[in-house]
Design a protein around this motif. Structure first.
Motif, short mmCIF file in Angstrom:
data_model
loop_
_atom_site.label_atom_id
_atom_site.label_comp_id
_atom_site.label_asym_id
_atom_site.label_seq_id
_atom_site.Cartn_x
_atom_site.Cartn_y
_atom_site.Cartn_z
N ALA A 195 34.83 10.90 -32.69
CA ALA A 195 35.34 10.01 -31.42
C ALA A 195 34.03 9.82 -30.32
O ALA A 195 34.07 9.84 -29.39
N SER A 196 32.98 10.26 -31.26
CA SER A 196 31.80 10.28 -30.17
C SER A 196 30.96 9.10 -30.23
O SER A 196 30.89 8.31 -31.05
N THR A 197 30.14 8.78 -29.44
CA THR A 197 28.94 7.79 -29.33
C THR A 197 27.77 8.45 -28.70
O THR A 197 27.79 9.04 -27.49
N ALA A 198 26.46 7.76 -28.99
CA ALA A 198 25.35 8.37 -28.52
C ALA A 198 25.29 7.90 -27.03
O ALA A 198 25.66 6.81 -26.69
N ILE A 199 24.96 8.55 -26.08
CA ILE A 199 24.70 8.52 -24.62
C ILE A 199 23.93 7.32 -24.51
O ILE A 199 24.44 6.34 -23.43
N ALA A 200 22.90 7.22 -25.25
CA ALA A 200 22.04 5.80 -24.91
C ALA A 200 22.80 4.58 -25.38
O ALA A 200 22.26 3.29 -25.09
N ASP A 201 24.01 4.76 -25.97
CA ASP A 201 24.50 3.29 -26.23
C ASP A 201 26.07 3.00 -25.33
O ASP A 201 26.50 2.22 -25.72
#
Length: 338
Positions: free
Chosen positions: A85-91
């Motif tokens: 359930a994670s997403t890269a901070i940059a995105d």
């Protein structure tokens, strides 16, 4: 734990998600999604798991905090499914870290008080700021998160930043004392009390407090750090950068009134609510007015606070022009002697 809010695009338009932030892993975790997955792995149906997860982790982080101590317990439980359930901070697209029911902004740092009165009022600080912790209430309709663009009202030529600590309330309280005030603080964030300094000087004599000089924008973010990760608020280091240039280095020190005293004072005859934000007041040299330097359209302002992170915002390239502005009325006492 670090907590914030992001915007995601859906067929029904923009929706906000409450996220846990792991800067060390360069990712955020959608807590509702993660908890739904955790529940499904324990036998819940997808539909029921999603319903329950969204009720605990709604778009309103203030509502989530109002669950009480169980909120953080469930949030840690949800991290069992963090990888899925994670997403890269940059995105991600950030929004204000909290949706506060009420914003109150204090005045507690001696260095800023002295600098402000010396540079703006051209006098020593008034006695009143040492007799009780001053504060004002701000609107909640103009909160901005990390990387959002800040409007520049056309009524000003002196737009200023202010590096402050935002104390986020975790539980309700009334008539608190300094001894129990800290138990009501859920966490801290960076609070940028944007100010129109020339407009502020015009509004002050009216005697009604700040108006357009403050309520056009409040920066909150990039996220909230819960108090279990903060050994002490006092001593935290801060830095202000504009277009990459370091304007000021500062630290949390020289309190006229401590965080505990400010929170307790505000609670007197009043009620604190989960999610309320109380600004600490500007840290010493945390405002451009203290060094005689303001910001221009298009400038990028970064406020950094140890233990939290960096709140970055760009100023709009063109000034905002309202469709109407009142005409001054004749002064009826023009010819009267003083």
């Amino acid at each position: 734990m670090k907590l914030g809010r992001i915007a995601v695009s859906t067929p029904d338009g923009e929706q906000l998600r409450t996220v846990a932030v792991e800067p060390e892993h360069d990712r955020v975790i959608d807590l509702a999604r993660a908890y739904a997955l955790t529940l499904q792995r324990r036998g819940a149906t997808p539909e029921r798991a999603r319903e329950l997860a969204l009720s605990i982790f709604p778009a309103s982080l203030s509502n989530a905090i109002a669950i009480g101590d169980a909120f953080l317990d469930i949030a840690h439980d949800a991290l069992a499914a963090a990888d899925d359930a994670s997403t890269a901070i940059a995105d991600v697209q950030w929004r204000a870290a909290i949706d506060p029911p009420v914003i109150r902004d204090g005045l507690t740092f001696g260095t800023h008080i002295e600098n402000y009165f010396k540079n703006v009022a051209k006098t020593k600080p008034v006695r009143a700021v040492y007799e009780r912790p001053g504060y004002f209430k701000g609107t909640t309709s103009t909160v901005f998160g990390h990387d959002q663009v800040i409007p520049y009202p056309n009524i000003s030529e002196k737009l200023d930043y202010e590096l402050e600590i935002g104390y986020i309330m975790g539980k309700p309280g009334r008539n608190l004392t300094p001894d129990d005030a800290m138990d009501h603080i859920f966490g801290i964030t960076i609070f940028n009390d944007w100010s129109l300094r020339d407009v502020q000087a015009l509004e002050g004599p009216i005697g009604m407090g700040a108006q357009h000089s403050k309520d056009f924008a409040y920066g909150i973010g990039p996220w909230i750090t819960t108090m279990d990760e903060i050994d002490s608020i006092e001593g935290l280091k801060g830095q202000v950068r504009v277009n990459g240039e370091v304007r000021s280095d500062t630290r949390v020190e020289n309190f006229v009134y401590t965080p505990e005293e400010l929170v307790a004072y505000i609670s007197i005859f009043n009620g604190l609510q989960p999610g309320d934000l109380i600004g600490s007041g500007t840290m010493g040299f945390g405002g451009g007015v203290e060094i005689g330097r303001f910001v221009e359209p298009g400038d990028v302002v970064e406020l950094e606070l140890e233990g939290v992170g960096t709140l970055r915002n760009q100023i709009a390239a063109t000034k905002e022009v309202p469709p109407w502005w009142p005409e001054p009325r004749p002064y009826p006492f023009e010819n009267e002697e003083n």
